[in-house]
Design a protein around this motif. Structure first.
Motif, mmCIF file in Angstrom:
data_model
loop_
_atom_site.group_PDB
_atom_site.id
_atom_site.type_symbol
_atom_site.label_atom_id
_atom_site.label_comp_id
_atom_site.label_asym_id
_atom_site.label_seq_id
_atom_site.Cartn_x
_atom_site.Cartn_y
_atom_site.Cartn_z
ATOM 1 N N GLU A 25 14.345 35.071 -59.312
ATOM 2 C CA GLU A 25 14.511 36.294 -58.826
ATOM 3 C C GLU A 25 13.747 37.504 -59.609
ATOM 4 O OE1 GLU A 25 18.904 36.587 -59.152
ATOM 5 O OE2 GLU A 25 19.357 35.229 -57.519
ATOM 6 N N LEU A 26 13.784 37.297 -60.844
ATOM 7 C CA LEU A 26 12.797 38.159 -61.539
ATOM 8 C C LEU A 26 11.313 38.228 -61.026
ATOM 9 C CD1 LEU A 26 13.648 37.731 -65.321
ATOM 10 C CD2 LEU A 26 13.740 39.902 -64.224
ATOM 11 N N ILE A 27 10.851 36.948 -60.796
ATOM 12 C CA ILE A 27 9.662 36.791 -60.404
ATOM 13 C C ILE A 27 9.368 36.892 -58.588
ATOM 14 C CG2 ILE A 27 9.074 34.399 -59.570
ATOM 15 C CD1 ILE A 27 6.797 34.572 -61.884
ATOM 16 N N GLY A 28 10.682 37.268 -58.143
ATOM 17 C CA GLY A 28 10.530 37.394 -56.817
ATOM 18 C C GLY A 28 10.144 36.146 -55.704
ATOM 19 N N GLN A 29 10.736 35.002 -55.989
ATOM 20 C CA GLN A 29 10.337 33.676 -55.470
ATOM 21 C C GLN A 29 11.683 33.040 -55.036
ATOM 22 O OE1 GLN A 29 7.811 31.550 -58.366
ATOM 23 N NE2 GLN A 29 6.164 32.759 -57.347
ATOM 24 N N ASP A 30 11.745 32.241 -54.251
ATOM 25 C CA ASP A 30 12.830 31.095 -53.965
ATOM 26 C C ASP A 30 12.770 30.182 -55.102
ATOM 27 O OD1 ASP A 30 11.616 28.563 -52.903
ATOM 28 O OD2 ASP A 30 11.028 30.075 -51.831
ATOM 29 N N HIS A 31 14.003 29.733 -55.427
ATOM 30 C CA HIS A 31 14.064 28.884 -56.553
ATOM 31 C C HIS A 31 13.146 27.524 -56.193
ATOM 32 C CE1 HIS A 31 16.006 25.818 -59.219
ATOM 33 N NE2 HIS A 31 16.197 26.639 -60.124
ATOM 34 N N THR A 32 13.068 26.948 -55.206
ATOM 35 C CA THR A 32 12.227 25.963 -55.102
ATOM 36 C C THR A 32 10.845 26.177 -55.457
ATOM 37 O OG1 THR A 32 13.820 24.945 -53.674
ATOM 38 C CG2 THR A 32 11.540 24.056 -53.560
ATOM 39 N N THR A 33 10.305 27.166 -55.011
ATOM 40 C CA THR A 33 8.848 27.690 -55.263
ATOM 41 C C THR A 33 8.621 27.843 -56.569
ATOM 42 O OG1 THR A 33 8.682 28.497 -52.846
ATOM 43 C CG2 THR A 33 7.156 29.335 -54.603
ATOM 44 N N PHE A 34 9.820 28.616 -57.087
ATOM 45 C CA PHE A 34 9.373 28.770 -58.764
ATOM 46 C C PHE A 34 9.353 27.878 -59.341
ATOM 47 C CE2 PHE A 34 11.522 29.502 -62.748
ATOM 48 C CZ PHE A 34 10.708 30.240 -63.113
ATOM 49 N N ARG A 35 10.483 26.650 -59.154
ATOM 50 C CA ARG A 35 10.479 25.485 -60.032
ATOM 51 C C ARG A 35 9.083 24.638 -59.844
ATOM 52 N NH1 ARG A 35 13.399 24.993 -64.142
ATOM 53 N NH2 ARG A 35 13.688 22.474 -63.906
ATOM 54 N N ASP A 36 8.682 24.739 -58.709
ATOM 55 C CA ASP A 36 7.215 23.853 -58.261
ATOM 56 C C ASP A 36 6.442 24.687 -59.517
ATOM 57 O OD1 ASP A 36 5.446 22.224 -56.942
ATOM 58 O OD2 ASP A 36 4.852 24.097 -56.361
ATOM 59 N N ARG A 37 6.178 25.975 -59.191
ATOM 60 C CA ARG A 37 5.018 26.650 -59.784
ATOM 61 C C ARG A 37 5.182 26.712 -61.291
ATOM 62 N NH1 ARG A 37 1.718 29.248 -56.478
ATOM 63 N NH2 ARG A 37 1.039 30.678 -58.017
ATOM 64 N N TYR A 38 6.381 26.639 -61.806
ATOM 65 C CA TYR A 38 7.115 26.618 -63.301
ATOM 66 C C TYR A 38 6.486 25.381 -63.824
ATOM 67 C CZ TYR A 38 9.968 26.615 -67.150
ATOM 68 O OH TYR A 38 10.635 26.526 -68.496
ATOM 69 N N TRP A 39 6.680 24.353 -63.311
ATOM 70 C CA TRP A 39 6.185 23.118 -63.759
ATOM 71 C C TRP A 39 4.832 22.691 -63.604
ATOM 72 C CZ3 TRP A 39 8.544 21.775 -67.622
ATOM 73 C CH2 TRP A 39 9.840 21.813 -67.731
ATOM 74 N N ARG A 40 4.130 22.977 -62.400
ATOM 75 C CA ARG A 40 2.814 22.884 -62.169
ATOM 76 C C ARG A 40 1.903 23.565 -63.064
ATOM 77 N NH1 ARG A 40 0.626 25.459 -57.099
ATOM 78 N NH2 ARG A 40 2.456 24.951 -56.454
ATOM 79 N N HIS A 41 2.108 24.610 -63.598
ATOM 80 C CA HIS A 41 1.223 25.324 -64.569
ATOM 81 C C HIS A 41 1.887 25.144 -65.748
ATOM 82 C CE1 HIS A 41 -0.771 27.075 -61.350
ATOM 83 N NE2 HIS A 41 0.302 27.144 -60.670
ATOM 84 N N ARG A 42 2.828 24.592 -66.206
ATOM 85 C CA ARG A 42 3.458 24.624 -67.696
ATOM 86 C C ARG A 42 2.539 23.899 -68.635
ATOM 87 N NH1 ARG A 42 7.810 27.401 -69.503
ATOM 88 N NH2 ARG A 42 8.556 26.492 -71.410
ATOM 89 N N GLU A 43 1.706 22.821 -68.432
ATOM 90 C CA GLU A 43 1.055 22.068 -69.248
ATOM 91 C C GLU A 43 -0.005 23.101 -69.918
ATOM 92 O OE1 GLU A 43 -1.672 18.258 -70.290
ATOM 93 O OE2 GLU A 43 -0.762 18.289 -68.288
ATOM 94 N N ALA A 44 -0.649 23.733 -69.511
ATOM 95 C CA ALA A 44 -1.537 24.772 -70.092
ATOM 96 C C ALA A 44 -0.688 25.759 -70.917
ATOM 97 C CB ALA A 44 -2.332 25.374 -68.994
ATOM 98 N N TYR A 45 0.346 26.090 -70.434
ATOM 99 C CA TYR A 45 1.148 27.034 -71.348
ATOM 100 C C TYR A 45 1.644 26.312 -72.518
ATOM 101 C CZ TYR A 45 4.695 30.858 -72.172
ATOM 102 O OH TYR A 45 5.700 31.727 -72.397
ATOM 103 N N ASP A 46 2.004 25.151 -72.367
ATOM 104 C CA ASP A 46 2.502 24.352 -73.893
ATOM 105 C C ASP A 46 1.206 24.049 -74.595
ATOM 106 O OD1 ASP A 46 5.209 24.271 -72.810
ATOM 107 O OD2 ASP A 46 4.881 22.311 -71.981
ATOM 108 N N ARG A 47 -0.188 24.139 -74.021
ATOM 109 C CA ARG A 47 -0.996 23.854 -74.939
ATOM 110 C C ARG A 47 -1.616 25.220 -75.563
ATOM 111 N NH1 ARG A 47 -3.248 20.821 -70.864
ATOM 112 N NH2 ARG A 47 -4.821 22.370 -70.465
ATOM 113 N N GLY A 48 -0.910 26.368 -75.483
ATOM 114 C CA GLY A 48 -1.263 27.574 -75.996
ATOM 115 C C GLY A 48 -1.670 28.562 -75.141
ATOM 116 N N GLN A 49 -1.829 28.384 -73.835
ATOM 117 C CA GLN A 49 -2.037 29.366 -72.932
ATOM 118 C C GLN A 49 -1.121 30.636 -73.045
ATOM 119 O OE1 GLN A 49 -1.080 29.032 -68.951
ATOM 120 N NE2 GLN A 49 -3.142 29.545 -67.932
#
Length: 190
Positions: A25-49
């Motif tokens: 809701e903060l980002i303005g997405q439905d939950h399914t879209t958010f979860r998909d994008r949250y995990w799709r981009h997470r590895e770079a963030y976990d590596r220090g992005q």
């Protein structure tokens, strides 16, 4: 003997649905879209992005480093991972009496900083985070770096993680790797 523990869904409980829904809701997405994008981009963030780069990728629009939305999303994300498993916290107390403890987590910097400040983390002699090592599990290099920093042979380390792929990667290096929730099989955990 070292006990090397994962954080997410081992020490912490899984993210509650209401927490991820609130971030969507903060980002303005439905939950399914958010979860998909949250995990799709997470590895770079976990590596220090940088946080703003990660949240920009999740949002699908550019967010500046000082955008208040980035700070809100960081706080909500950290809070979503800070629902701790009481059983795991009890096991950590028990293990600390019999083993040297270290933590190895795929975590971005905001979460790593929060774990560093958590009172329970004082039981750990070492706290290793993917964001600070610029490596993520299951890459064998992250386990090799942790072994080097611990000054330990693979056979002197027992690793506990909730993801089978991480357990297999550690075991391939000779680390005694267990898939969570195998606490009862560990010495000192009752």
């Amino acid at each position: 003997m070292w006990m090397l523990l994962d954080y997410g869904e081992v020490i912490s409980l899984p993210q509650p649905l209401d927490a991820t829904t609130a971030m969507a809701e903060l980002i303005g997405q439905d939950h399914t879209t958010f979860r998909d994008r949250y995990w799709r981009h997470r590895e770079a963030y976990d590596r220090g992005q940088a946080s703003h780069s990660y949240w920009s990728a999740v949002a699908g629009r550019t967010l500046a480093d000082d955008d208040p939305l980035v700070a809100k999303l960081n706080a909500a994300d950290v809070a979503s991972w800070f629902h701790l498993n009481p059983r795991s916290l009890r096991a950590i107390e028990d293990l600390a009496g019999h083993h040297r403890l270290a933590l190895l987590s795929n975590a971005p910097e905001p979460l790593a900083a929060a774990i560093d400040d958590a009172p329970w983390s004082a039981a750990f002699a070492h706290l290793f985070y993917s964001c600070r090592l610029a490596l993520t599990k299951p890459d064998p290099a992250i386990f090799e770096e942790v072994l080097r920093r611990l000054g330990a042979a693979p056979g002197d380390v027992t690793f506990l993680d909730d993801r089978a792929v991480n357990v297999r990667a550690a075991a391939a290096l000779g680390i005694n790797a267990l898939l969570y929730p195998e606490w009862p099989s560990l010495p000192g955990t009752g």
